[in-house]
Design an enzyme around this catalytic site. Sequence first.
Site, PDB file in Angstrom:
ATOM      1  N   LYS A 114     -29.185 -32.705 -18.163  1.00 11.92           N
ATOM      2  CA  LYS A 114     -27.729 -32.550 -18.074  1.00 11.92           C
ATOM      3  C   LYS A 114     -27.068 -33.827 -18.568  1.00 11.92           C
ATOM      4  O   LYS A 114     -27.510 -34.931 -18.232  1.00 11.92           O
ATOM      5  CB  LYS A 114     -27.293 -32.288 -16.630  1.00 11.92           C
ATOM      6  CG  LYS A 114     -25.759 -32.158 -16.532  1.00 11.92           C
ATOM      7  CD  LYS A 114     -25.261 -32.021 -15.130  1.00 11.92           C
ATOM      8  CE  LYS A 114     -23.735 -32.012 -15.105  1.00 11.92           C
ATOM      9  NZ  LYS A 114     -23.202 -32.047 -13.750  1.00 11.92           N
ATOM     10  N   ASP A 145     -20.547 -25.350  -8.366  1.00 14.26           N
ATOM     11  CA  ASP A 145     -20.343 -26.781  -8.114  1.00 14.26           C
ATOM     12  C   ASP A 145     -20.426 -27.056  -6.606  1.00 14.26           C
ATOM     13  O   ASP A 145     -19.869 -28.042  -6.116  1.00 14.26           O
ATOM     14  CB  ASP A 145     -19.004 -27.285  -8.670  1.00 14.26           C
ATOM     15  CG  ASP A 145     -19.166 -28.564  -9.486  1.00 14.26           C
ATOM     16  OD1 ASP A 145     -20.255 -29.173  -9.419  1.00 14.26           O
ATOM     17  OD2 ASP A 145     -18.206 -28.969 -10.168  1.00 14.26           O
TER      18      ASP A 145
HETATM   19 ZN   LIG Z   1     -21.026 -30.270 -11.079  1.00 16.96          ZN
END
Ligand SMILES: [Zn+2]
Length: 411
Positions: A183, A315
């Site tokens: 990421k 998230d």
């Molecule tokens: Zn995130």
Amino acid sequence: MAKVALVSGSVIDGVGLESIRGGVLLIEDGRIVRVARRVPRGYMKVDVRDCTVLPGLIDAHVHLCLGGEVNFETALLRDPPELIALRAAARAQELLRAGYTTVRDMGAPARAVIALRDAVAAGLLPGPRILAPGRVVTATGGHADFAPEGVVHRWGLGLVADGPDGVRRAVRAEIKAGADFIKFCATGGVLDPQSEPGLQEFSEEEMGVLISEAHRMGRKVAAHAQGEGGIKAAIRAGVDTIEHGIFLDEAAAEMMRERGVYLVPTLSASHNLLREEGKGLPPHVLRKAREVREAHLEGFSLALRMGVPIVAGTDSGIPFCPHGDNALELALMVKQGMSPLEAIKAATSRAAATLGLDDVGSLEPGNIADVAVVRGDPLDDIGVLRDRARIALVLQEGKPVAGSERERWPE
Ligand SMILES: [Zn+2]
């Protein structure tokens, strides 16, 4: 192990065009046999006729290192990775109880979540299957560079890297540490003190090197990308998933659809940050959360309209976004115009494809028997997936791991 037949009110297999009324899910040795119309001889019957049977849910964007606390920076920068890993272990159980059998973590200090992933896989701790990137690769002063100026942190969520050689080394370091995928931050974001969501951070050259290095090593790449410039640069550089995608425009959506780049919108993030008017959030976070909220919803609607492949991710872990209410994301996507069945696919088969997993995310024959059983019909009311009291059974590899009916499972 016993052969078990789950006699349902309906089955949503994760890939079909409609649910299968009165479907009977057959499970043997931890795998899906098939969806039948009646219970064949030799199968133990489990009656869940008031329930819908669906694949175990997948959340493609969680932060197990965080627990929804307002003072997330302190939690990240103060706690040692060992404590972060133990806290993450408790949160993993919450996800399992909510019907989530696979999650993609999106970055944690040191190897905290990589260690948890391995402990769960080894059967030492209960939790969903975890895919983890290790740390988040970020430019100096970028979105995931949380260390104050002049301070070098022993640990932190971000791995700061600059220039082609720097990002190449960062990718190799995280792969060495056990990363399933990489990421990186293509743009600024909301939660840090210094970046702006609309601005691109890594140059396109840096992104290209980072992504091709990861791909060469067999890892997919996810980009935290909010501004349209950074989104497009990441797509041109070959990224696999765009996270957030807030300021997505038509050209970017077109590129994503053409190239099959997935969008993980995380609508829950901006929704939750502004719950209770963002009480206790640092002023810079509150300002940015307010600035992106409308654009976030518009970007999602545009992506939906343009046929961009959309995957559910919350998230969870960020302020006011606790682990366990992950199906909120499905409710928010439905509220923005996605059909309930599509929202379920976004959190099952399409999410599995995004993660590169080919034997979970649907109830097709031969798949791993990761299954969620909920009272009611989520196609009538997607909200039933959020109600913990309605989770009757959660199976992992054909074994009951959560749910009010788990005691009824035959030995
Ligand atoms: Zn995130």
